[in-house]
Design a protein around this motif. Sequence first.
Motif, PDB file in Angstrom:
ATOM      1  N   MET A   1      17.586  -1.057 -18.261  1.00  0.00           N
ATOM      2  CA  MET A   1      18.590   0.270 -17.629  1.00  0.00           C
ATOM      3  C   MET A   1      17.524   0.661 -16.416  1.00  0.00           C
ATOM      4  SD  MET A   1      19.478   3.964 -17.874  1.00  0.00           S
ATOM      5  CE  MET A   1      21.208   3.542 -19.088  1.00  0.00           C
ATOM      6  N   PHE A   2      17.722   0.737 -15.174  1.00  0.00           N
ATOM      7  CA  PHE A   2      16.757   0.547 -13.863  1.00  0.00           C
ATOM      8  C   PHE A   2      17.287   2.136 -13.596  1.00  0.00           C
ATOM      9  CE2 PHE A   2      17.066   1.918  -9.122  1.00  0.00           C
ATOM     10  CZ  PHE A   2      15.360   1.527  -8.646  1.00  0.00           C
ATOM     11  N   THR A   3      16.034   3.611 -13.152  1.00  0.00           N
ATOM     12  CA  THR A   3      15.776   4.362 -13.576  1.00  0.00           C
ATOM     13  C   THR A   3      14.636   4.880 -12.238  1.00  0.00           C
ATOM     14  OG1 THR A   3      13.534   4.570 -15.120  1.00  0.00           O
ATOM     15  CG2 THR A   3      14.917   4.603 -16.147  1.00  0.00           C
ATOM     16  N   GLY A   4      14.751   3.654 -11.389  1.00  0.00           N
ATOM     17  CA  GLY A   4      14.529   3.842 -10.100  1.00  0.00           C
ATOM     18  C   GLY A   4      12.807   3.544  -9.964  1.00  0.00           C
ATOM     19  N   PHE A   5      12.404   3.565  -9.243  1.00  0.00           N
ATOM     20  CA  PHE A   5      10.764   3.040  -8.756  1.00  0.00           C
ATOM     21  C   PHE A   5       9.929   4.162  -8.729  1.00  0.00           C
ATOM     22  CE2 PHE A   5      13.431   0.035  -6.366  1.00  0.00           C
ATOM     23  CZ  PHE A   5      12.812  -1.431  -7.207  1.00  0.00           C
ATOM     24  N   THR A   6       8.998   4.492  -8.775  1.00  0.00           N
ATOM     25  CA  THR A   6       7.688   5.626  -8.756  1.00  0.00           C
ATOM     26  C   THR A   6       6.564   5.671  -7.586  1.00  0.00           C
ATOM     27  OG1 THR A   6       6.071   4.775 -10.492  1.00  0.00           O
ATOM     28  CG2 THR A   6       7.873   5.347 -11.389  1.00  0.00           C
ATOM     29  N   ASN A   7       6.239   6.867  -7.313  1.00  0.00           N
ATOM     30  CA  ASN A   7       5.132   6.783  -6.400  1.00  0.00           C
ATOM     31  C   ASN A   7       3.910   5.932  -6.486  1.00  0.00           C
ATOM     32  OD1 ASN A   7       5.959   9.281  -4.883  1.00  0.00           O
ATOM     33  ND2 ASN A   7       5.249  10.856  -6.996  1.00  0.00           N
ATOM     34  N   GLN A   8       3.525   5.151  -7.981  1.00  0.00           N
ATOM     35  CA  GLN A   8       2.565   3.900  -8.064  1.00  0.00           C
ATOM     36  C   GLN A   8       3.183   3.048  -7.627  1.00  0.00           C
ATOM     37  OE1 GLN A   8       3.916   6.325 -10.190  1.00  0.00           O
ATOM     38  NE2 GLN A   8       2.612   7.352 -11.939  1.00  0.00           N
ATOM     39  N   THR A   9       4.353   2.968  -7.017  1.00  0.00           N
ATOM     40  CA  THR A   9       5.434   1.728  -6.251  1.00  0.00           C
ATOM     41  C   THR A   9       4.477   1.276  -5.139  1.00  0.00           C
ATOM     42  OG1 THR A   9       7.309   1.800  -8.143  1.00  0.00           O
ATOM     43  CG2 THR A   9       7.399   0.570  -5.765  1.00  0.00           C
ATOM     44  N   PHE A  10       4.398   2.871  -4.733  1.00  0.00           N
ATOM     45  CA  PHE A  10       4.419   2.777  -2.972  1.00  0.00           C
ATOM     46  C   PHE A  10       2.605   2.605  -2.923  1.00  0.00           C
ATOM     47  CE2 PHE A  10       8.663   4.773  -4.042  1.00  0.00           C
ATOM     48  CZ  PHE A  10       9.433   3.481  -3.725  1.00  0.00           C
ATOM     49  N   GLU A  11       2.431   3.321  -3.809  1.00  0.00           N
ATOM     50  CA  GLU A  11       0.716   3.265  -3.770  1.00  0.00           C
ATOM     51  C   GLU A  11       1.035   1.406  -4.241  1.00  0.00           C
ATOM     52  OE1 GLU A  11      -0.107   5.855  -7.190  1.00  0.00           O
ATOM     53  OE2 GLU A  11       0.609   7.805  -5.465  1.00  0.00           O
ATOM     54  N   PHE A  12       0.755   1.126  -5.447  1.00  0.00           N
ATOM     55  CA  PHE A  12       0.034  -0.495  -5.245  1.00  0.00           C
ATOM     56  C   PHE A  12       0.761  -1.455  -4.183  1.00  0.00           C
ATOM     57  CE2 PHE A  12       1.384  -4.701  -6.022  1.00  0.00           C
ATOM     58  CZ  PHE A  12       0.510  -5.332  -6.831  1.00  0.00           C
ATOM     59  N   PHE A  13       1.915  -0.611  -3.043  1.00  0.00           N
ATOM     60  CA  PHE A  13       2.257  -1.730  -1.632  1.00  0.00           C
ATOM     61  C   PHE A  13       1.009  -2.003  -1.045  1.00  0.00           C
ATOM     62  CE2 PHE A  13       7.025  -1.258  -2.342  1.00  0.00           C
ATOM     63  CZ  PHE A  13       7.281  -2.464  -3.437  1.00  0.00           C
ATOM     64  N   MET A  14       0.602  -0.045  -0.520  1.00  0.00           N
ATOM     65  CA  MET A  14      -0.539  -0.122   0.019  1.00  0.00           C
ATOM     66  C   MET A  14      -2.001  -0.545  -0.088  1.00  0.00           C
ATOM     67  SD  MET A  14       0.659   4.095   1.368  1.00  0.00           S
ATOM     68  CE  MET A  14       0.735   4.768  -0.216  1.00  0.00           C
ATOM     69  N   ALA A  15      -1.919  -0.818  -2.169  1.00  0.00           N
ATOM     70  CA  ALA A  15      -3.139  -0.702  -2.651  1.00  0.00           C
ATOM     71  C   ALA A  15      -3.543  -2.199  -1.922  1.00  0.00           C
ATOM     72  CB  ALA A  15      -3.790  -0.546  -3.814  1.00  0.00           C
ATOM     73  N   ILE A  16      -2.161  -3.432  -2.699  1.00  0.00           N
ATOM     74  CA  ILE A  16      -2.596  -4.909  -2.319  1.00  0.00           C
ATOM     75  C   ILE A  16      -2.236  -4.844  -1.004  1.00  0.00           C
ATOM     76  CG2 ILE A  16      -0.417  -5.223  -2.543  1.00  0.00           C
ATOM     77  CD1 ILE A  16      -2.893  -7.151  -4.315  1.00  0.00           C
ATOM     78  N   ARG A  17      -2.191  -4.129   0.159  1.00  0.00           N
ATOM     79  CA  ARG A  17      -1.684  -4.254   1.029  1.00  0.00           C
ATOM     80  C   ARG A  17      -3.497  -4.489   2.094  1.00  0.00           C
ATOM     81  NH1 ARG A  17       1.030  -0.275   4.256  1.00  0.00           N
ATOM     82  NH2 ARG A  17       2.855  -1.631   3.103  1.00  0.00           N
ATOM     83  N   PHE A  18      -3.858  -3.340   1.109  1.00  0.00           N
ATOM     84  CA  PHE A  18      -5.439  -3.303   1.807  1.00  0.00           C
ATOM     85  C   PHE A  18      -6.902  -3.990   0.915  1.00  0.00           C
ATOM     86  CE2 PHE A  18      -3.644   0.117   4.414  1.00  0.00           C
ATOM     87  CZ  PHE A  18      -4.099   0.035   5.052  1.00  0.00           C
ATOM     88  N   ASN A  19      -6.504  -4.379  -0.001  1.00  0.00           N
ATOM     89  CA  ASN A  19      -7.320  -4.951  -0.967  1.00  0.00           C
ATOM     90  C   ASN A  19      -6.465  -6.884  -2.054  1.00  0.00           C
ATOM     91  OD1 ASN A  19      -9.449  -2.919  -2.157  1.00  0.00           O
ATOM     92  ND2 ASN A  19      -6.926  -2.295  -1.971  1.00  0.00           N
TER      93      ASN A  19
END
Length: 224
Positions: free
Chosen positions: A1-19
Amino acid sequence: MFTGFTNQTFEFFMAIRFNNNRAFFQENHDWYWEHVRLPALALAESLSETVEEIDPLLERRPNRVVSRINRDIRFTKDKSPYRDHLFLAFRRPGTDRQSTPGLYFEITDQEAYCGMGFYGENRPRMNALRADLLRNPQEFSQIVQALEPDFSAHINAFKRMKIPETLPVPLRAWYPAKGFYMEKTWTDFSLFKSPALAEEIARSFQRLRALYAYVIGLEPMEDN
């Protein structure tokens, strides 16, 4: 069941962009899996029934619908190996994703989109659209107007194609189309982190249903 994305989802997107390298991704694979991949698979599963109602031939298996994090870098100047976003693409199996109509959802660390269409060139199908615009402009016009202003049109057009003067002005931008997509944008992160996101996407897909049926029903026409 989908419960939503999390703050860590968007933090990962930013982290992988710079690393954006293999070592960082391997060290943080669990982060990616728990907060990006798994919720995306759950979202795809939540949308499956709606997509089936629109077209039972569309691919709905979550593992096939959710984008891989690995980028295809063979034919691009950008050699970054990983995506810093994710998308869901519902299209008929065995078809070219750039030139075949489908439904999609994409999310980044800044916003999310959903829509219907194709951004690559599909001249035979667009030849059929051109013929239908001249024969029955009202049908397509009503479908597009029903989507405004929530959805915006993005048209990849031939620059030198002559547009018939008899065509109604609002449809003239569509006549030289190589491909197009209609897209809705969200910036509400509280929505992204809620189960309600699946419901909102499903409603948007249902609104796009008439446009999808119209485009997929066009009989491709080769150039004369």
